[in-house]
Design an enzyme around this catalytic site. Structure first.
Site, PDB file in Angstrom:
ATOM      1  N   THR A 199      -4.814   6.004   2.211  1.00 58.18           N
ATOM      2  CA  THR A 199      -5.136   7.361   2.640  1.00 58.18           C
ATOM      3  C   THR A 199      -5.914   8.076   1.536  1.00 58.18           C
ATOM      4  O   THR A 199      -5.747   9.266   1.298  1.00 58.18           O
ATOM      5  CB  THR A 199      -3.870   8.154   3.072  1.00 58.18           C
ATOM      6  OG1 THR A 199      -3.016   7.307   3.841  1.00 58.18           O
ATOM      7  CG2 THR A 199      -4.241   9.345   3.952  1.00 58.18           C
ATOM      8  N   GLU A 255       0.841  -1.195   0.000  1.00 52.89           N
ATOM      9  CA  GLU A 255       0.000   0.000   0.000  1.00 52.89           C
ATOM     10  C   GLU A 255       0.879   1.248   0.000  1.00 52.89           C
ATOM     11  O   GLU A 255       1.656   1.465   0.924  1.00 52.89           O
ATOM     12  CB  GLU A 255      -0.901   0.007   1.245  1.00 52.89           C
ATOM     13  CG  GLU A 255      -1.757   1.249   1.383  1.00 52.89           C
ATOM     14  CD  GLU A 255      -2.517   1.287   2.705  1.00 52.89           C
ATOM     15  OE1 GLU A 255      -2.846   2.412   3.149  1.00 52.89           O
ATOM     16  OE2 GLU A 255      -2.787   0.227   3.291  1.00 52.89           O
ATOM     17  N   LYS A 315     -10.289  -1.796   7.573  1.00 51.35           N
ATOM     18  CA  LYS A 315      -9.090  -1.291   8.237  1.00 51.35           C
ATOM     19  C   LYS A 315      -9.491  -0.742   9.604  1.00 51.35           C
ATOM     20  O   LYS A 315     -10.411   0.067   9.708  1.00 51.35           O
ATOM     21  CB  LYS A 315      -8.474  -0.177   7.379  1.00 51.35           C
ATOM     22  CG  LYS A 315      -7.308   0.537   8.027  1.00 51.35           C
ATOM     23  CD  LYS A 315      -6.763   1.593   7.088  1.00 51.35           C
ATOM     24  CE  LYS A 315      -5.650   2.387   7.713  1.00 51.35           C
ATOM     25  NZ  LYS A 315      -5.012   3.290   6.731  1.00 51.35           N
TER      26      LYS A 315
END
Length: 190
Positions: free
Chosen positions: A70, A42, A126
């Site tokens: 993000t 990621e 998450k």
């Protein structure tokens, strides 16, 4: 497609989360991770000129899943998808990103049981910031959400990963705690 990501994460168990100072550093870090055997990585939108870092990383990693984390806006999601992101990750609930993701796997973030339950309806969720509650919090979440596939992330060092996995995590996101040394990386991903 979410199944491919879930399977790869279940096998790898550690999800590197890269926040590098520039695209060249991010691509170099991706190369080191790939050499160590990592197959799911990621990158984050906090990398300056992250679209360049993503495009170069996707070209470098032909048989790996390179995702963008993000991601908080539909514009970021659309750019990441256009550049070849295999998956998207948000730090908190983001309906606009979920809508933009469409057929791209989306790991939605949250912290409260309600946020995690909502995210887990669509795939892995998450848990951020995971260090606040630690492995005990993951166990508590799974007690009420036994089918949830959780990826705790935030403030977790590589030597803490086993505790989160024992608590029931699908995989564990590790950012600043990720080893830099090639031999240490190989031990994590080899």
């Amino acid at each position: 497609m979410t199944t491919d990501l879930t399977t790869a994460l279940a096998k790898q168990r550690v999800l590197p989360v890269l926040r590098e100072p520039d695209p060249a550093a991010a691509v170099a870090r991706v190369g080191a991770l790939l050499a160590a055997g990592c197959r799911v990585i990621e990158l984050t939108t906090t990398i300056p000129d992250w679209p360049a870092a993503l495009a170069d990383s996707v070209r470098l990693a032909r048989r790996a899943l390179i995702g963008m984390g993000t991601v908080t806006t539909a514009d970021q999601a659309n750019t990441a998808i256009r550049l070849g992101a295999a998956f998207l990750v948000s730090p908190y609930p983001s309906p606009p990103v979920r809508a933009a993701a469409a057929d791209t796997p989306f790991v939605e973030g949250g912290f409260t049981p309600a946020e995690i339950a909502a995210a887990a309806r669509f795939g892995p969720a998450k848990v951020f910031p995971a260090h606040v509650g630690g492995p005990a919090y993951i166990r508590s979440l799974l007690a009420v959400l036994p089918d949830a596939r959780l990826i705790p992330t935030g403030g977790i060092a590589a030597d803490q990963v086993a505790d989160y996995l024992k608590a029931g995590a699908l995989a564990v996101g590790v950012g600043s705690g990720l080893p830099v040394d090639p031999a240490e990386l190989a031990a994590v991903f080899g």
